[in-house]
Structures are given as C-alpha cells and as structure tokens.
Design an enzyme around this catalytic site. Structure first.
Site, PDB file in Angstrom:
ATOM      1  N   PHE A 251      25.421   7.253  -2.655  1.00  0.00           N
ATOM      2  CA  PHE A 251      24.421   7.604  -3.656  1.00  0.00           C
ATOM      3  C   PHE A 251      23.653   8.831  -3.180  1.00  0.00           C
ATOM      4  O   PHE A 251      23.647   9.161  -1.990  1.00  0.00           O
ATOM      5  CB  PHE A 251      23.456   6.426  -3.883  1.00  0.00           C
ATOM      6  CG  PHE A 251      23.378   5.981  -5.320  1.00  0.00           C
ATOM      7  CD1 PHE A 251      24.480   5.447  -5.954  1.00  0.00           C
ATOM      8  CD2 PHE A 251      22.196   6.110  -6.047  1.00  0.00           C
ATOM      9  CE1 PHE A 251      24.406   5.040  -7.284  1.00  0.00           C
ATOM     10  CE2 PHE A 251      22.121   5.701  -7.374  1.00  0.00           C
ATOM     11  CZ  PHE A 251      23.227   5.167  -7.995  1.00  0.00           C
TER      12      PHE A 251
ATOM     13  N   GLN B 242       9.990  11.531 -11.911  1.00  0.00           N
ATOM     14  CA  GLN B 242      11.387  11.846 -11.607  1.00  0.00           C
ATOM     15  C   GLN B 242      12.186  12.191 -12.860  1.00  0.00           C
ATOM     16  O   GLN B 242      12.145  11.457 -13.849  1.00  0.00           O
ATOM     17  CB  GLN B 242      12.047  10.658 -10.917  1.00  0.00           C
ATOM     18  CG  GLN B 242      13.515  10.928 -10.565  1.00  0.00           C
ATOM     19  CD  GLN B 242      14.031   9.967  -9.521  1.00  0.00           C
ATOM     20  OE1 GLN B 242      14.337   8.822  -9.811  1.00  0.00           O
ATOM     21  NE2 GLN B 242      14.102  10.428  -8.286  1.00  0.00           N
TER      22      GLN B 242
ATOM     23  N   HIS C 269      16.017  12.596 -13.936  1.00  0.00           N
ATOM     24  CA  HIS C 269      17.379  12.272 -13.505  1.00  0.00           C
ATOM     25  C   HIS C 269      18.289  13.394 -13.990  1.00  0.00           C
ATOM     26  O   HIS C 269      18.142  13.863 -15.120  1.00  0.00           O
ATOM     27  CB  HIS C 269      17.788  10.936 -14.138  1.00  0.00           C
ATOM     28  CG  HIS C 269      19.010  10.323 -13.531  1.00  0.00           C
ATOM     29  ND1 HIS C 269      20.266  10.858 -13.717  1.00  0.00           N
ATOM     30  CD2 HIS C 269      19.178   9.226 -12.752  1.00  0.00           C
ATOM     31  CE1 HIS C 269      21.154  10.097 -13.070  1.00  0.00           C
ATOM     32  NE2 HIS C 269      20.513   9.104 -12.474  1.00  0.00           N
TER      33      HIS C 269
ATOM     34  N   LEU D  57      21.065   7.129 -20.037  1.00  0.00           N
ATOM     35  CA  LEU D  57      21.345   7.419 -18.633  1.00  0.00           C
ATOM     36  C   LEU D  57      22.843   7.338 -18.338  1.00  0.00           C
ATOM     37  O   LEU D  57      23.495   6.350 -18.653  1.00  0.00           O
ATOM     38  CB  LEU D  57      20.608   6.393 -17.761  1.00  0.00           C
ATOM     39  CG  LEU D  57      20.934   6.405 -16.268  1.00  0.00           C
ATOM     40  CD1 LEU D  57      20.433   7.684 -15.623  1.00  0.00           C
ATOM     41  CD2 LEU D  57      20.307   5.194 -15.583  1.00  0.00           C
TER      42      LEU D  57
ATOM     43  N   GLU E  99      24.038   7.824 -11.626  1.00  0.00           N
ATOM     44  CA  GLU E  99      24.352   8.618 -10.442  1.00  0.00           C
ATOM     45  C   GLU E  99      25.612   8.108  -9.760  1.00  0.00           C
ATOM     46  O   GLU E  99      26.281   8.829  -9.024  1.00  0.00           O
ATOM     47  CB  GLU E  99      23.156   8.511  -9.489  1.00  0.00           C
ATOM     48  CG  GLU E  99      23.178   9.417  -8.300  1.00  0.00           C
ATOM     49  CD  GLU E  99      21.799   9.465  -7.634  1.00  0.00           C
ATOM     50  OE1 GLU E  99      20.790   9.609  -8.353  1.00  0.00           O
ATOM     51  OE2 GLU E  99      21.741   9.348  -6.406  1.00  0.00           O
TER      52      GLU E  99
ATOM     53  N   ARG F  73      17.852  13.711  -6.524  1.00  0.00           N
ATOM     54  CA  ARG F  73      17.689  13.978  -7.957  1.00  0.00           C
ATOM     55  C   ARG F  73      16.797  15.177  -8.250  1.00  0.00           C
ATOM     56  O   ARG F  73      17.068  15.947  -9.169  1.00  0.00           O
ATOM     57  CB  ARG F  73      17.118  12.731  -8.638  1.00  0.00           C
ATOM     58  CG  ARG F  73      18.116  11.612  -8.664  1.00  0.00           C
ATOM     59  CD  ARG F  73      17.521  10.310  -9.161  1.00  0.00           C
ATOM     60  NE  ARG F  73      18.578   9.303  -9.231  1.00  0.00           N
ATOM     61  CZ  ARG F  73      18.350   8.031  -9.544  1.00  0.00           C
ATOM     62  NH1 ARG F  73      17.123   7.608  -9.799  1.00  0.00           N
ATOM     63  NH2 ARG F  73      19.362   7.175  -9.601  1.00  0.00           N
TER      64      ARG F  73
ATOM     65  N   HIS G   1      13.056   9.985 -16.057  1.00  0.00           N
ATOM     66  CA  HIS G   1      13.731   8.741 -15.716  1.00  0.00           C
ATOM     67  C   HIS G   1      12.835   7.716 -15.032  1.00  0.00           C
ATOM     68  O   HIS G   1      12.948   6.523 -15.283  1.00  0.00           O
ATOM     69  CB  HIS G   1      14.909   9.069 -14.797  1.00  0.00           C
ATOM     70  CG  HIS G   1      15.700   7.882 -14.348  1.00  0.00           C
ATOM     71  ND1 HIS G   1      16.313   7.030 -15.236  1.00  0.00           N
ATOM     72  CD2 HIS G   1      15.989   7.404 -13.115  1.00  0.00           C
ATOM     73  CE1 HIS G   1      16.945   6.075 -14.562  1.00  0.00           C
ATOM     74  NE2 HIS G   1      16.743   6.271 -13.281  1.00  0.00           N
TER      75      HIS G   1
ATOM     76  N   ARG H 275      11.924   9.630  -5.419  1.00  0.00           N
ATOM     77  CA  ARG H 275      12.617   8.394  -5.071  1.00  0.00           C
ATOM     78  C   ARG H 275      14.110   8.653  -4.955  1.00  0.00           C
ATOM     79  O   ARG H 275      14.684   9.384  -5.759  1.00  0.00           O
ATOM     80  CB  ARG H 275      12.380   7.342  -6.158  1.00  0.00           C
ATOM     81  CG  ARG H 275      13.134   6.049  -5.929  1.00  0.00           C
ATOM     82  CD  ARG H 275      12.821   5.027  -7.004  1.00  0.00           C
ATOM     83  NE  ARG H 275      13.316   5.371  -8.325  1.00  0.00           N
ATOM     84  CZ  ARG H 275      14.569   5.172  -8.738  1.00  0.00           C
ATOM     85  NH1 ARG H 275      15.469   4.642  -7.936  1.00  0.00           N
ATOM     86  NH2 ARG H 275      14.925   5.495  -9.957  1.00  0.00           N
TER      87      ARG H 275
END
Lengths: 246, 572
Positions: free
Chosen positions: B119, B233, B235, B245, B248, B279, B347, B382
C-alpha cells in the site's frame, strides 16, 4: 434545443396528513448520461421539493440504504440509470412487502429482529486465545461461504419474495443466507444453535422456491440456493441419530 | 414532557467500526456496564462500509513495529505524535486477529494465514484485506458480533442535536428520533463520539451522504478543541462525476497511473515509490499533470488513467472484484480491457476532536475515536489502510478507558436534564419547523459551500483563496440563518436532518478554512502555493481550534510529541 427532461413519479405518504399513499410527478432536467435515479431524487430534494423522503448514503452500491421499486422492479436507486428508462417516466415506489414509514422510506425493524434471531456471529465451544494467532482457513473453505457474506442487507430480496409478501413471519432470504454464511464458516461451531431457527415453521420450509430473491440481489448472492441447501441440512438433522447431531 | 429518559453508563454516538468496536470493548472490560448506541443510520449503513483496500498491521515475518511506525510518521510529514503511533502499531496486529476470531472473511495465503498487500507509503506488505471490500466485511462482522451482547442497546436512526454538558462534564445527548420526530434526552456517565468524517463539506468527495462532521461539530460547540483541521486528505483515484473511490489496492496490486502521453508520470515525482507513493504527493502530482496539459479531457473535467489491464483477469477477479463491478456499473467499462478514468477526490479528514491516547477529550466524560477524532496518529497525511486499524485500536481504547472511568463517576442526576431537553427541542422547532419567514433554499447554500471548499481548500491552497473562503463561509452562515425548509412533518423528516447537518458542516468548514489560512507552510496534505516548504521551526505543531462567540475560531498551537524519529526531508 430545449433541455432534455425526465419525469419521476414518486410515492408520497405522510402518515400525519395522508390516509393512503399517492403519486407525485416531477419533471427534472436530465443533463448527464451518468445520472441515476438517486441523482434525480436528490435534484428534486435540493431544488424542487425538500419534503420528498428517502434513505441513501454511499451511492456506490455497498451501504444498502437506497433500495426502491423502480418501474415495479426491486433496485438500488444509486445503480439504476435514467438513460435506461428515458424518455418514458420512471415510477419510484417504496420496496414492496414492507410497511411504509414515509414516502420511499420503509420500516425494516422486522429484518433487524430476524437478523439477530439467526445468531450472526461466530459461535465456538472454546475460544482460542488472541495470542495464538488466527485460525487457518483455506481459499476453498472461504469459497464455501463467501458469496453469502456479500449480503448488504438492502432488503431487495424481501421485496421480491412472494412468500414474505404473504407471511412476514417467514425468516426470509437474507437472514437464511446469513445463517448459512456462519454455518459454513470453518471457524464456526454454532450450526446446532442456528438450525432450530431456520428449521422452524417460519424457516426454510416456507420457501416455495420462486427464486426471485436471487434474481434481484445486486451483489450476486444466491439466497435461493442457501434456502434449498438449508432444507437439506435441516432434513438430515432429523434423519441422523441423536448422538451424531452437530 | 416527563423526566423518563434512557440512561446508560456509556453512550456511543455513531455505529461504524470505531463505535461498534468501542461498544464491545466496553462491555468486555466490564460485563455489568450498560452501553447505549445512537446512530443516525442503521449501523451497517455507516461509511466504514465503503472502505476498500485493507487494514494495516505488522503481522508478517520480517515486518516490525518500528517499520510500521516509521512509515506512518514519515507519511504524516512528522506531524504525528510518535508515542501514539508506537502504541498503535503494537495494537493493530492484535485487533486484526480479533476481527479474524469474530469471523471477518480476510483473504488468505496458501498456508491459510491472513494475506497482506502493498500500500502507498508502506515499505512492506502489511495491508490485510478481504478482497477489495475490507471495510464492508469488517463493518458487518463487528456489527453482527455486537448483536450477541445484550448490554449493548441501540437507538437506530436517531440524530444527535447537541451534547448535554453540566458542570463542565458531558452527561449525554439530545437526540431526535428520526422516525417519530420526538426529542429525547439520553444520559450517560460518559459519551464516546464515533461519527466519522466530514467529506460532504466538499462537492467532489468519496464520502457518503452521511459524512457531515456531526460529532466534530457538537464537540466543538460544547467547548472541545478541533485539532489539525487544515489536514484534509485527497485520494488520488476517484471516478469523475460520482467521486466513487477506486481503491489504492489497485496500485498495490500493480496498477499504473498514466497521463495522456501514456507515461507513468510518477517517475518525475516519487521515482522510488512510483504508484505506491503516499496520497498527498500523488494527488499533487496529478493536479500538476493537469496544469501542464497532460490530463485527458472528459465530460466531467480532467482525468488520468489508472491501468490494470496487464494484471490479467484472474488477479483482478480474485483481488479486485468490486473494482470490476464498479467499473461496469458506474462507468460502463471492463477494467480487464479498459483503463479507469480517475482524478483526485476528497477522501478523509486527518483533523478531528482533540483527544489523548485513551480517546479522552478535554471535557470530562467526553471521548472520541475513529475519523471524527484526532488522536495524533495521522498528522498531516494518513497512510492508506491505517484508518481501519485506527478505528479498531482507538475505538477499543476509548471503550476500555470509558469503562474504567465510569466506575468512578456518579450517575447523572435528572433534574437539569429536563430543562436542557425542553430548551433544545424549542430551539430546533423555532429555528426550523415553526419558522416564520425564511427565504433561502437550504440545498443552494449547501452547494455553494461545497463549491467554495473545492475551489479554495483543495489539494493546493493559497492566502487569497483561503481568505476569500473564510469570508464566504461567514456570509453563507448568515444566509443559513434565513433558510426555509420545505418539510414540517414530524415523521422521518430528512429535510430537517439535512438542515441540521448543514449547520454542522458550516461549523466545521469554518475551522478548516481558519486553520489552513493560519498554517503558513506546506506539510503533508496541506500544500500552500505561497509557502511551498515545510517550516519545522514554526509549525512542528498541532493547530487546535476552539469556538468563540465571533465568526472566527481561536487557534492554539501545541508541540508535536517526538520520541524516536527526528524530522527529515520527506522524499520517496
């Protein structure tokens, strides 16, 4: 050229004012081919009539909130495209087989009780301690229950089920599919506790195998199969001698 | 109005992953405790359901707590509190195993152990997943597990309009029962907020309709601080138009991001990480590509391509089946054969109610966990897959801490509660239901707020835009006072709920704008064009916003807690 429009006919019912539900018609701009029925309802609510009531949240087919009857078919309104209906009007009604609270909002408390009644949690004779790590599970073992774990509780299957429509004591497709999801999980030892619930008078035996539940499921769950297989399980239970029942 | 109302030891507001985990932790810490749960939707509708990629935990051999901690701290651009991160990485594996014991259908390795995938910003494979519907499976698992505890009593479809605070102690909430329109006081010795994010203050967001910052707003109004609200954030990969979404995990499994020249353009920005960069940096890279003319032009604005065609149908169907379904349903493409159009989208909110490592706010009896809280884990950015683990770790921590605390607290007296309830019901009736006059359409104000936030508090910010935003939000607040709602029914009045939510959103949007304007540096997700560099001398600090009687919040600053990792340049 005049702006393209589409007509939405929505059920209206306010128990404070109305003796019975009626339809109200809204003509709204159909400005984007990507628009779904939920977008049309949101347009109405934002710009035309804020009193139109319905549930929604994720608008990506996973939260299960926005099930409705759309031209008589059980659908998630976030996944029903206007382009598939235009230029005809779209009839939007609350899900069949449920009491109506308001407009397109149904009362699903009955399902919440049924969900709990099938004990949808892992039951074990002895818990293994967290420190000893995870249970091992093979992909084949997961495949045994995976599809039944995909249920989003959207109630489309109940709205399509003719048996539930006649007798709402029937445990119903989603609850029985979820019981099977746990019964067939290799980590679970609770089948014996769940079988009486799905084998009772309102359990699997009510099902007349119309199979509409599986047709309308937006997540590819096959509750009809779960019910038929559970019939087999419950009948075996009565054949197998007492000591061997599990 | 009588003085009969529901009363609990602990009341949890919000039925998503953090709230449900807190509820179970509380009754397991002390089985005699009575827990109430108020949620404006049935718990399984909570926005946890939309999380896709996975939950991070250092479970695999070769991984370490230290590596997970460092990745998280570097990802946070050194704004995370390091003691919090260190506690988090130790608890995350335990919580993932706990979820497994409760039945979460984690994807598995051939040896039967829980699988992990790469990730963004993580240096090793530590994102545990259940295909690409991890949040859905975790939410349903923990909700269904919660049903076995008779001590947990739910109030589904009830909307919290305010916190009851008496002698500086939080003693419950006023909740509107959506179905009947009745106002209830629900008292408790401790309240845990777990209401999720606020993405709906933006127009283009992955967040569901319910993500309106409710818990942050009620805590702020009760006097709690909101920490690091400028840290929003974006995304990298949302579907144009819907904002749906695209996980990821698509990049984790090997997907490419391509510009209109067919280039993997991230080589210019994060050459060592490529698609597995964090991100904030990838979203900025994408906007920069748009500005340089390297984006595709579509009916819903510019976009880039996310390409998984080289992964093959088998991998896609096994690991990304929901992405294929979303592509088919919402874009009309088959991701096995077609690239996916994507662009950055709001996001997640790093900011939230200022709480300590146990989830306790500075108001006695008030706790918060999950996205609505800021415990200090995520700092300025994050890492993907840390938030599901955060809900588990800090949801459980708050549940346990509250369970211990309530053993020492006296029950709540009923005397002033009656009058507080009466006043609150009157306020809402006068402001909305029985309002005379009123002219503004609520939905119009909401849409203007969302457009302003997109335009001025997005991936890149500057002083002019933020100054304008602060002013425009103040004007929208004035206009909000003159709204007229169409629906005056008592039964399932979603028009009223939307108005109450917009009230909350204007409140939290104001803290985002003010906090962002004051942070004159670029750090993590907060990228100021007029202050492009990080400034550790001045801003290695949390912003904490407090409500005032005026239009602007009072901003305090507090040093970041650094234990092991000194701030360095953040390159990938």
């Amino acid at each position: 050229m005049a702006e393209k429009t589409i007509t939405i006919q929505a059920t209206r019912f306010d128990p404070d004012k109305d003796a019975r539900p009626h339809l109200q018609s809204y003509e709204i701009p159909f400005i984007d081919e990507s628009m779904v029925v939920l977008d049309a309802l949101n347009y109405i609510k934002t710009h035309v009539d804020g009193s139109l009531s319905y549930r929604w949240s994720c608008r990506m087919g996973i939260c299960g909130s926005c099930g409705m009857m759309i031209n008589g078919q059980s659908k998630l309104s976030c996944s029903a495209f206007l382009r598939d209906y235009w230029p005809k009007p779209i009839l939007v009604e609350p899900l069949n087989n449920f009491p109506i609270i308001r407009d397109l909002v149904i009362d699903m408390e009955d399902f919440m009780h049924k969900l709990k009644s099938i004990k949808p949690w892992i039951i074990r004779k002895t818990e293994i301690p967290l420190g000893s790590g995870e249970h091992r599970q093979t992909n084949a073992q997961i495949d045994d229950f995976r599809q039944f774990s995909e249920c989003i509780n959207c109630m489309l299957c109940y709205s399509a089920c003719p048996v539930y429509g006649l007798n709402n004591e029937f445990r119903g497709p989603a609850a029985i599919a979820l019981a099977r999801r746990y019964n067939h999980d290799s980590r679970d030892e609770g089948t014996k506790e769940r079988l009486p619930v799905i084998a009772d008078a309102e359990g699997v035996w009510e099902c007349s195998f119309v199979g509409e539940c599986s047709v309308v499921c937006p997540k590819g769950v096959d509750p009809a199969k779960a019910i038929q297989q559970s019939k087999l399980d419950t009948s075996l239970r009565f054949v197998v001698p007492f000591g061997n029942r599990e | 109005m009588g003085s009969e109302f529901a009363s609990y030891d602990i009341l949890i507001v919000g039925g998503g992953l953090a709230g449900l985990r807190a509820a179970i932790a509380a009754v397991e810490a002390n089985p005699k405790i009575k827990v109430g749960m108020v949620s404006k939707v049935y718990p399984m509708r909570s926005h946890t359901v939309s999380a896709e990629g996975g939950a991070a935990a250092a479970l695999r051999p070769g991984d370490s707590y230290e590596n997970h901690a460092f990745d998280t701290i570097k990802g946070s651009d050194y704004l995370a509190d390091q003691d919090v991160v260190e506690a988090f990485v130790r608890e995350a594996p335990v919580e993932v195993i706990q979820m497994e014991h409760w039945g979460c259908p984690w994807s598995r390795e051939p040896d039967g152990k829980i699988s992990a995938r790469p990730f963004g910003g993580m240096t090793t494979w530590r994102t545990c997943f259940a295909a690409d519907k991890t949040g859905f499976h975790m939410l349903h698992t923990v909700f269904q597990t919660s049903l076995k505890y008779p001590q947990i009593v739910r109030h589904d479809e009830a909307f919290v309009t305010k916190l009851l605070v008496e002698d500086s102690r939080c003693v419950g909430v006023v909740a509107l029962d959506i179905r009947t329109g009745r106002f209830d006081a629900i008292t408790a010795k401790a309240v845990i907020l777990a209401t999720g994010g606020l993405g709906r203050v933006y127009a283009f967001t992955t967040n569901g309709n319910i993500c309106t910052g409710d818990g942050m707003a009620v805590a702020y109004r009760a006097g709690a601080g909101l920490k690091d609200m400028e840290m929003v954030q974006f995304h990298p990969t949302g579907l144009p138009f819907t904002g749906i979404l695209i996980t990821e995990a698509v990049r984790g499994e090997g997907g490419y991001l391509l510009n209109n020249k067919g280039e993997r353009f991230l080589k210019k920005y994060v050459p060592n990480k490529m698609e597995l960069g964090p991100r904030d940096i990838i979203s900025r890279a994408m906007i920069t590509e748009f500005e340089e003319g390297h984006g595709f032009e579509g009916p819903h604005g510019k976009y880039l391509h996310l390409d998984v065609r080289h992964l093959g149908e088998d991998v896609i169907d096994r690991k990304l089946p929901f992405m294929r379904e979303l592509g088919r349903e919402f874009v009309g493409i088959d991701i096995v054969k077609d690239p996916i159009p994507v662009r950055p989208v709001q996001h997640y909110m790093m900011g939230g109610v200022d709480v300590d490592i146990t989830g306790a706010s500075q108001i006695e009896g008030l706790y918060a966990a999950g996205e609505c809280a800021n415990v200090g884990l995520n700092g300025a950015n994050r890492l993907g897959s840390n938030s599901l683990s955060e809900c588990l770790v800090f949801g459980a921590a708050a549940g346990r801490a509250a369970a211990h605390r309530v053993a020492e607290l006296q029950p709540v007296g009923s005397n002033p509660i009656d009058s507080l309830l009466r006043d609150e019901a009157k306020r809402i009736e006068a402001t909305y239901l029985n309002k005379k006059g009123g002219k503004e359409r609520m939905g119009v104000i909401r849409e203007e707020m969302q457009r302003e936030m997109d335009a001025n508090a997005g991936v890149f910010r500057n002083r002019d835009g933020l100054t304008k935003l602060v002013k425009d939000l103040a004007v929208l607040r004035e206009r909000f006072e003159t709204i007229k709602i169409d629906d005056t029914s008592r039964t399932f009045n979603t028009d009223l709920i939307s108005a109450l939510e917009l009230d909350y959103m204007l409140e939290v949007a104001g803290t985002i704008a003010a906090s962002a304007l004051a942070r004159e540096e670029s750090r993590g997700a907060h990228a100021r064009r007029d202050f492009p560099n990080r400034n550790d001398e001045k801003f290695l600090q949390h912003t904490v916003a407090f409500r005032t009687d005026g239009p602007a919040p009072r901003l305090d600053y507090r040093d970041v807690r650094i234990t092991t990792f000194q701030p360095q340049a953040r390159t990938y």
